[in-house]
Design a protein around this motif. Structure first.
Motif, PDB file in Angstrom:
ATOM      1  N   ALA A   1      31.580  40.281  55.417  1.00 28.74           N
ATOM      2  CA  ALA A   1      32.606  40.815  56.323  1.00 28.74           C
ATOM      3  C   ALA A   1      33.998  40.370  55.890  1.00 28.74           C
ATOM      4  O   ALA A   1      34.921  41.179  55.828  1.00 28.74           O
ATOM      5  CB  ALA A   1      32.322  40.377  57.761  1.00 28.74           C
ATOM      6  N   THR A   2      34.154  39.086  55.572  1.00 31.33           N
ATOM      7  CA  THR A   2      35.484  38.596  55.178  1.00 31.33           C
ATOM      8  C   THR A   2      35.900  39.181  53.837  1.00 31.33           C
ATOM      9  O   THR A   2      37.060  39.530  53.638  1.00 31.33           O
ATOM     10  CB  THR A   2      35.528  37.052  55.101  1.00 31.33           C
ATOM     11  N   GLU A   3      34.954  39.322  52.919  1.00 29.05           N
ATOM     12  CA  GLU A   3      35.278  39.873  51.597  1.00 29.05           C
ATOM     13  C   GLU A   3      35.698  41.335  51.692  1.00 29.05           C
ATOM     14  O   GLU A   3      36.725  41.733  51.134  1.00 29.05           O
ATOM     15  CB  GLU A   3      34.074  39.741  50.667  1.00 29.05           C
ATOM     16  N   VAL A   4      34.929  42.128  52.418  1.00 23.88           N
ATOM     17  CA  VAL A   4      35.243  43.547  52.552  1.00 23.88           C
ATOM     18  C   VAL A   4      36.581  43.737  53.263  1.00 23.88           C
ATOM     19  O   VAL A   4      37.410  44.539  52.834  1.00 23.88           O
ATOM     20  CB  VAL A   4      34.101  44.292  53.296  1.00 23.88           C
ATOM     21  N   ALA A   5      36.803  43.001  54.340  1.00 27.84           N
ATOM     22  CA  ALA A   5      38.070  43.125  55.074  1.00 27.84           C
ATOM     23  C   ALA A   5      39.245  42.750  54.179  1.00 27.84           C
ATOM     24  O   ALA A   5      40.271  43.433  54.177  1.00 27.84           O
ATOM     25  CB  ALA A   5      38.050  42.240  56.318  1.00 27.84           C
ATOM     26  N   SER A   6      39.094  41.697  53.408  1.00 26.49           N
ATOM     27  CA  SER A   6      40.164  41.255  52.519  1.00 26.49           C
ATOM     28  C   SER A   6      40.448  42.301  51.447  1.00 26.49           C
ATOM     29  O   SER A   6      41.603  42.606  51.150  1.00 26.49           O
ATOM     30  CB  SER A   6      39.786  39.922  51.876  1.00 26.49           C
ATOM     31  N   GLU A   7      39.397  42.862  50.890  1.00 22.03           N
ATOM     32  CA  GLU A   7      39.579  43.897  49.864  1.00 22.03           C
ATOM     33  C   GLU A   7      40.225  45.146  50.441  1.00 22.03           C
ATOM     34  O   GLU A   7      41.086  45.755  49.804  1.00 22.03           O
ATOM     35  CB  GLU A   7      38.240  44.239  49.215  1.00 22.03           C
ATOM     36  N   MET A   8      39.827  45.539  51.649  1.00 27.07           N
ATOM     37  CA  MET A   8      40.435  46.709  52.285  1.00 27.07           C
ATOM     38  C   MET A   8      41.922  46.464  52.521  1.00 27.07           C
ATOM     39  O   MET A   8      42.743  47.337  52.268  1.00 27.07           O
ATOM     40  CB  MET A   8      39.730  47.023  53.606  1.00 27.07           C
ATOM     41  N   ALA A   9      42.252  45.283  52.987  1.00 23.88           N
ATOM     42  CA  ALA A   9      43.655  44.951  53.263  1.00 23.88           C
ATOM     43  C   ALA A   9      44.466  44.888  51.976  1.00 23.88           C
ATOM     44  O   ALA A   9      45.655  45.191  51.973  1.00 23.88           O
ATOM     45  CB  ALA A   9      43.753  43.631  54.008  1.00 23.88           C
ATOM     46  N   GLY A  10      43.815  44.512  50.876  1.00 25.09           N
ATOM     47  CA  GLY A  10      44.506  44.396  49.594  1.00 25.09           C
ATOM     48  C   GLY A  10      44.446  45.646  48.745  1.00 25.09           C
ATOM     49  O   GLY A  10      44.751  45.603  47.564  1.00 25.09           O
ATOM     50  N   GLY A  11      44.017  46.753  49.307  1.00 20.71           N
ATOM     51  CA  GLY A  11      43.980  47.994  48.558  1.00 20.71           C
ATOM     52  C   GLY A  11      42.645  48.273  47.894  1.00 20.71           C
ATOM     53  O   GLY A  11      42.572  49.033  46.939  1.00 20.71           O
ATOM     54  N   ARG A  12      41.582  47.646  48.385  1.00 22.98           N
ATOM     55  CA  ARG A  12      40.217  47.880  47.936  1.00 22.98           C
ATOM     56  C   ARG A  12      39.936  47.460  46.501  1.00 22.98           C
ATOM     57  O   ARG A  12      38.919  47.802  45.945  1.00 22.98           O
ATOM     58  CB  ARG A  12      39.805  49.341  48.120  1.00 22.98           C
ATOM     59  N   GLY A  13      40.804  46.753  45.877  1.00 21.38           N
ATOM     60  CA  GLY A  13      40.558  46.354  44.502  1.00 21.38           C
ATOM     61  C   GLY A  13      39.841  45.028  44.407  1.00 21.38           C
ATOM     62  O   GLY A  13      40.199  44.070  45.087  1.00 21.38           O
ATOM     63  N   ARG A  14      38.814  44.984  43.561  1.00 13.99           N
ATOM     64  CA  ARG A  14      38.153  43.699  43.294  1.00 13.99           C
ATOM     65  C   ARG A  14      39.186  42.778  42.665  1.00 13.99           C
ATOM     66  O   ARG A  14      40.031  43.203  41.899  1.00 13.99           O
ATOM     67  CB  ARG A  14      36.972  43.877  42.351  1.00 13.99           C
ATOM     68  N   GLY A  15      39.109  41.530  42.998  1.00 11.22           N
ATOM     69  CA  GLY A  15      40.053  40.577  42.445  1.00 11.22           C
ATOM     70  C   GLY A  15      41.358  40.495  43.214  1.00 11.22           C
ATOM     71  O   GLY A  15      42.273  39.798  42.810  1.00 11.22           O
ATOM     72  N   THR A  16      41.452  41.212  44.345  1.00 11.61           N
ATOM     73  CA  THR A  16      42.665  41.104  45.157  1.00 11.61           C
ATOM     74  C   THR A  16      42.711  39.719  45.774  1.00 11.61           C
ATOM     75  O   THR A  16      41.678  39.101  46.004  1.00 11.61           O
ATOM     76  CB  THR A  16      42.688  42.160  46.293  1.00 11.61           C
TER      77      THR A  16
END
Length: 146
Positions: free
Chosen positions: A39-54
């Motif tokens: 949940a935290t990883e997906v939310a963070s990636e969505m907030a950062g533009g869905r890019g891995r490594g955001t």
């Protein structure tokens, strides 16, 4: 649990489905750590533009809970979800997952979780079926935040 597992399989990018799975597992007495980490990883990636490594964005999951289309019935259920979300983010900081290891910040996040758990306990009925789980979280967090 099965419904949330189905939701996460249907849409692995649904941070709130992962959080819902974590809540369901927690209420069933099963360790929700893995679901909450997703949940935290997906939310963070969505907030950062869905890019891995955001860069890790700790408040992203909490922000998801505040979206206009998100509601809880009864309303105090928001506290249970928020508390577990704060705990998940604190775990990321304490463990050095996607977040840098930073114990003082993890302690602040655990305090935010503790505040949400206390709000849940204030607003629920004495016979609420999830009250014992919330009380266990409070005791655990109180020991960690000393």
């Amino acid at each position: 649990v099965d419904a949330y597992r189905g939701a996460t399989e249907a849409d692995p990018e649904n941070d709130l489905a992962w959080l819902g799975l974590g809540v369901s597992l927690d209420r069933g007495g099963v360790d929700p750590t893995e679901a909450l980490a997703h949940a935290t990883e997906v939310a963070s990636e969505m907030a950062g533009g869905r890019g891995r490594g955001t860069p890790f964005q700790p408040e992203a999951l909490i922000d998801s809970l505040e979206r206009p289309e998100v509601f809880f019935e009864p309303t105090y259920e928001r506290h249970y979800h928020t508390a577990l979300a704060w705990e998940a983010v604190a775990r990321e900081f304490a463990a050095g997952g996607r977040a840098p290891t930073h114990e003082p910040h993890a302690r602040e996040l655990r305090t935010a979780a503790l505040t949400a758990w206390r709000a849940y306990l204030r607003e629920t009925a004495p016979d609420d079926p999830w009250r014992p789980r919330a009380e266990l979280h409070v005791r655990t967090l109180e020991a960690l935040t000393r």
